[in-house]
Scaffold this active site. Sequence first.
Site, PDB file in Angstrom:
ATOM      1  N   HIS A 130       4.624  -1.526   4.240  1.00  0.00           N
ATOM      2  CA  HIS A 130       5.010  -2.085   5.538  1.00  0.00           C
ATOM      3  C   HIS A 130       6.016  -1.179   6.261  1.00  0.00           C
ATOM      4  CE1 HIS A 130       9.018  -3.175   4.120  1.00  0.00           C
ATOM      5  NE2 HIS A 130       8.439  -3.614   3.012  1.00  0.00           N
ATOM      6  N   GLU A 164       5.970  -8.613  -2.742  1.00  0.00           N
ATOM      7  CA  GLU A 164       6.946  -7.721  -3.367  1.00  0.00           C
ATOM      8  C   GLU A 164       7.492  -8.348  -4.647  1.00  0.00           C
ATOM      9  OE1 GLU A 164       7.793  -5.023  -4.202  1.00  0.00           O
ATOM     10  OE2 GLU A 164       9.165  -4.097  -2.765  1.00  0.00           O
TER      11      GLU A 164
END
Length: 212
Positions: free
Chosen positions: A10, A83
């Site tokens: 990202h 994550e």
Amino acid sequence: MSVTLYFLRHGETQSSQSGSFCGMLDLDLTPEGHQMAADFAAAYREQTWEAVYGSPLRRARDTAQPLCDALGLTVARRDGLMEIAYGAWEGMTQEDVNRQFHDDYVRWLADPGWNAPNGGERGVDVARRADAVLDEILRTHHAGNVLVVSHKATIRIMLCSLLGIDFGRYRDRIDAPVASLAVVEMTDRGPLLRRLADRAHLRDALRARAGT
């Protein structure tokens, strides 16, 4: 024709700029992070994509969206691509973690594959859930390009899994700066790393920005 996996981290967040731990915190991209996502879309919109898979966390969703909007694609969101959970360390700097959780922090630095942040996940735990998504992708798609939009630790762990690197070394062997791309071709002889930490799609000013 083989499947080629594109792993996109990202774009920039406040946490990636400060270097603080950000696992399950659902942060927005910075304005520069949104521009990174737009730059990726502009660079790769002419490529043919079989599918886009992504973490459901906002920073990953917003990184994938410009490309999906340009091509009319929908992101297949998978929790396994989230994550690593940093538990009690979430939002803290490394210096603060070292001060408050020194012994646990030292153990984690030595082998994050088998030692977890306080209340968080080990690298091997992330590998199990992320590998399940990779298995799904490879069962579903037998050729072409597949984009996987995820996070720093998770991408590094997936790459270790594919390339046969010890999970305990994911922080030492694999780099994944913000908005960078890693490319792995699934050949007859196994996974072949074609690119790593590639940020060529970013304009110069964004490529030069520091961040973890």
